[in-house]
Scaffold this motif. Structure first.
Motif, PDB file in Angstrom:
ATOM      1  N   LEU A  97     164.845 -37.435 123.728  1.00  0.00           N
ATOM      2  CA  LEU A  97     165.094 -36.337 124.665  1.00  0.00           C
ATOM      3  C   LEU A  97     166.592 -36.087 124.745  1.00  0.00           C
ATOM      4  O   LEU A  97     167.379 -37.033 124.631  1.00  0.00           O
ATOM      5  CB  LEU A  97     164.625 -36.758 126.062  1.00  0.00           C
ATOM      6  CG  LEU A  97     163.193 -36.426 126.509  1.00  0.00           C
ATOM      7  CD1 LEU A  97     163.060 -34.930 126.709  1.00  0.00           C
ATOM      8  CD2 LEU A  97     162.142 -36.919 125.577  1.00  0.00           C
ATOM      9  N   GLY A 105     160.011 -36.750 133.248  1.00  0.00           N
ATOM     10  CA  GLY A 105     158.613 -36.674 132.822  1.00  0.00           C
ATOM     11  C   GLY A 105     158.413 -35.964 131.488  1.00  0.00           C
ATOM     12  O   GLY A 105     157.285 -35.813 131.031  1.00  0.00           O
ATOM     13  N   GLY A 107     159.416 -36.974 128.452  1.00  0.00           N
ATOM     14  CA  GLY A 107     159.018 -37.943 127.427  1.00  0.00           C
ATOM     15  C   GLY A 107     157.524 -38.233 127.547  1.00  0.00           C
ATOM     16  O   GLY A 107     156.801 -38.295 126.549  1.00  0.00           O
ATOM     17  N   ASP A 108     157.104 -38.395 128.780  1.00  0.00           N
ATOM     18  CA  ASP A 108     155.698 -38.643 129.077  1.00  0.00           C
ATOM     19  C   ASP A 108     154.818 -37.510 128.529  1.00  0.00           C
ATOM     20  O   ASP A 108     153.822 -37.762 127.832  1.00  0.00           O
ATOM     21  CB  ASP A 108     155.595 -38.672 130.614  1.00  0.00           C
ATOM     22  CG  ASP A 108     154.483 -39.550 131.098  1.00  0.00           C
ATOM     23  OD1 ASP A 108     154.205 -40.556 130.430  1.00  0.00           O
ATOM     24  OD2 ASP A 108     153.890 -39.208 132.126  1.00  0.00           O
ATOM     25  N   ASN A 133     165.888 -51.511 125.000  1.00  0.00           N
ATOM     26  CA  ASN A 133     165.575 -50.147 125.440  1.00  0.00           C
ATOM     27  C   ASN A 133     164.363 -50.175 126.395  1.00  0.00           C
ATOM     28  O   ASN A 133     163.245 -49.818 126.040  1.00  0.00           O
ATOM     29  CB  ASN A 133     165.289 -49.268 124.219  1.00  0.00           C
ATOM     30  CG  ASN A 133     165.270 -47.790 124.543  1.00  0.00           C
ATOM     31  OD1 ASN A 133     165.240 -47.404 125.708  1.00  0.00           O
ATOM     32  ND2 ASN A 133     165.287 -46.964 123.511  1.00  0.00           N
ATOM     33  N   LYS A 142     152.971 -47.542 128.750  1.00  0.00           N
ATOM     34  CA  LYS A 142     152.185 -46.608 129.569  1.00  0.00           C
ATOM     35  C   LYS A 142     151.216 -45.795 128.707  1.00  0.00           C
ATOM     36  O   LYS A 142     150.144 -45.410 129.157  1.00  0.00           O
ATOM     37  CB  LYS A 142     153.177 -45.678 130.279  1.00  0.00           C
ATOM     38  CG  LYS A 142     152.606 -44.843 131.378  1.00  0.00           C
ATOM     39  CD  LYS A 142     153.734 -44.123 132.106  1.00  0.00           C
ATOM     40  CE  LYS A 142     153.169 -42.950 132.881  1.00  0.00           C
ATOM     41  NZ  LYS A 142     154.226 -42.155 133.499  1.00  0.00           N
TER      42      LYS A 142
HETATM   43  C1  COA Z   1     162.970 -43.070 126.053  1.00  0.00           C
HETATM   44  C2  COA Z   1     162.827 -41.580 126.362  1.00  0.00           C
HETATM   45  C3  COA Z   1     162.143 -40.896 125.194  1.00  0.00           C
HETATM   46  C4  COA Z   1     161.933 -41.423 127.618  1.00  0.00           C
HETATM   47  O1  COA Z   1     161.784 -40.043 127.933  1.00  0.00           O
HETATM   48  P1  COA Z   1     162.036 -39.537 129.412  1.00  0.00           P
HETATM   49  O2  COA Z   1     161.739 -38.088 129.474  1.00  0.00           O
HETATM   50  O3  COA Z   1     163.363 -39.974 129.859  1.00  0.00           O
HETATM   51  O4  COA Z   1     160.902 -40.362 130.187  1.00  0.00           O
HETATM   52  P2  COA Z   1     160.003 -39.830 131.371  1.00  0.00           P
HETATM   53  O5  COA Z   1     160.858 -39.233 132.435  1.00  0.00           O
HETATM   54  O6  COA Z   1     158.902 -38.994 130.832  1.00  0.00           O
HETATM   55  O7  COA Z   1     159.403 -41.199 131.913  1.00  0.00           O
HETATM   56  C5  COA Z   1     158.144 -41.631 131.474  1.00  0.00           C
HETATM   57  C6  COA Z   1     157.987 -43.106 131.656  1.00  0.00           C
HETATM   58  O8  COA Z   1     158.914 -43.772 130.807  1.00  0.00           O
HETATM   59  C7  COA Z   1     159.458 -44.901 131.471  1.00  0.00           C
HETATM   60  N1  COA Z   1     160.908 -44.702 131.550  1.00  0.00           N
HETATM   61  C8  COA Z   1     161.587 -43.697 130.970  1.00  0.00           C
HETATM   62  N2  COA Z   1     162.919 -43.856 131.173  1.00  0.00           N
HETATM   63  C9  COA Z   1     163.052 -44.970 131.899  1.00  0.00           C
HETATM   64  C10 COA Z   1     164.172 -45.688 132.392  1.00  0.00           C
HETATM   65  N3  COA Z   1     165.422 -45.283 132.179  1.00  0.00           N
HETATM   66  N4  COA Z   1     163.963 -46.832 133.073  1.00  0.00           N
HETATM   67  C11 COA Z   1     162.700 -47.273 133.278  1.00  0.00           C
HETATM   68  N5  COA Z   1     161.607 -46.641 132.831  1.00  0.00           N
HETATM   69  C12 COA Z   1     161.775 -45.517 132.146  1.00  0.00           C
HETATM   70  C13 COA Z   1     158.739 -45.018 132.759  1.00  0.00           C
HETATM   71  O9  COA Z   1     157.607 -45.862 132.537  1.00  0.00           O
HETATM   72  C14 COA Z   1     158.257 -43.623 133.040  1.00  0.00           C
HETATM   73  O10 COA Z   1     157.054 -43.597 133.696  1.00  0.00           O
HETATM   74  P3  COA Z   1     157.008 -43.631 135.326  1.00  0.00           P
HETATM   75  O11 COA Z   1     157.832 -42.456 135.768  1.00  0.00           O
HETATM   76  O12 COA Z   1     155.544 -43.470 135.591  1.00  0.00           O
HETATM   77  O13 COA Z   1     157.573 -44.950 135.712  1.00  0.00           O
HETATM   78  C15 COA Z   1     164.183 -40.888 126.648  1.00  0.00           C
HETATM   79  O14 COA Z   1     164.788 -41.526 127.748  1.00  0.00           O
HETATM   80  C16 COA Z   1     165.142 -40.876 125.458  1.00  0.00           C
HETATM   81  O15 COA Z   1     165.145 -39.936 124.690  1.00  0.00           O
HETATM   82  N6  COA Z   1     166.000 -41.906 125.320  1.00  0.00           N
HETATM   83  C17 COA Z   1     166.990 -41.953 124.263  1.00  0.00           C
HETATM   84  C18 COA Z   1     166.372 -42.025 122.881  1.00  0.00           C
HETATM   85  C19 COA Z   1     165.442 -43.201 122.744  1.00  0.00           C
HETATM   86  O16 COA Z   1     165.730 -44.286 123.232  1.00  0.00           O
HETATM   87  N7  COA Z   1     164.325 -42.965 122.059  1.00  0.00           N
HETATM   88  C20 COA Z   1     163.354 -44.013 121.790  1.00  0.00           C
HETATM   89  C21 COA Z   1     163.731 -44.695 120.535  1.00  0.00           C
HETATM   90  S1  COA Z   1     162.536 -45.940 120.082  1.00  0.00           S
END
Ligand code: COA
Length: 179
Positions: A97, A105, A107-108, A133, A142
């Motif tokens: 993202l 939400g 990523g979800d 991570n 999840k």
């Molecule tokens: C990891 C990533 C894809 C998550 O997407 P996001 O839109 O931030 O996540 P969401 O807001 O949809 O959260 C969904 C769930 O993810 C988890 N989560 C996401 N970010 C989190 C954080 N910083 N800390 C704890 N839990 C987290 C939670 O379980 C959350 O569910 P909940 O709200 O019911 O607790 C995003 O943060 C990202 O792009 N990070 C950088 C790139 C990366 O690390 N990609 C994965 C490489 S393997």
């Protein structure tokens, strides 16, 4: 926010989103995403995007994107592992993202959409995630992913090595009667 399939019109947004990784690494050297050794030029980006679209059109990749305020802010892709009779049931997942659009939400929603699209295309989806991570690990748990291993020092940035956690989940086949 809207989640939809990647299309040819997404080239510009896709490039912009990809290039944010290089800026973010400067602020967060532990960011668990993979980078090309040098920042791709626009022609190189075009070639990479063409490859991605080719795989999508061939049915070898599922690609969902999130759009907000008219911009591409996230992408989740699942690519066919191989083309042998023995490994074409496996897909490898990646998701990222835009830094300004995390924790809302998206990523979800992207995972939900991509995994639904995987039905009838892949039987098992696997991924790798750097061990520290925690946000990504929670997101994957999840969505039904389970840890099946750990690859020590699989990720190297500069002089620093990180372990990667290996996760997988089964994909339910489509119910032919539902179509
Ligand atoms: C990891 C990533 C894809 C998550 O997407 P996001 O839109 O931030 O996540 P969401 O807001 O949809 O959260 C969904 C769930 O993810 C988890 N989560 C996401 N970010 C989190 C954080 N910083 N800390 C704890 N839990 C987290 C939670 O379980 C959350 O569910 P909940 O709200 O019911 O607790 C995003 O943060 C990202 O792009 N990070 C950088 C790139 C990366 O690390 N990609 C994965 C490489 S393997």
């Amino acid at each position: 926010m809207r989640v939809r399939a990647l299309s040819w019109n997404d080239f510009e947004g896709w490039v912009e989103l990809y290039l944010t990784r290089y800026e973010e690494i400067g602020r967060n050297p532990d960011l668990g995403v993979y980078l090309q050794p040098t920042k791709p030029t626009l022609p190189e980006e075009a070639a990479l995007f063409g490859q991605v679209m080719k795989q999508v059109l061939a049915g070898d990749m599922v690609a969902s994107v999130a759009e907000a305020e008219g911009k591409l802010v996230g992408v989740c892709m699942v690519a066919r592992r191989g083309h042998h009779l023995e490994d074409r049931h496996l897909g490898d997942l990646g998701i990222a993202l835009h830094p300004d659009w995390r924790g809302r939400g998206f990523g979800d929603a992207l995972m939900r959409d991509a995994l639904e699209k995987c039905r009838g295309v892949f039987e098992v989806v696997e991924l790798k995630v750097v061990a520290l991570n925690e946000g990504a690990l929670r997101l994957y748990r999840k969505h039904g992913f389970e840890v099946y291993g750990r690859e020590p020092r699989a990720f190297k940035r500069g002089d620093r090595y990180l372990d990667e956690i290996l996760m997988r989940r089964d994909i339910e086949p489509r119910n032919p009667a539902a179509n």
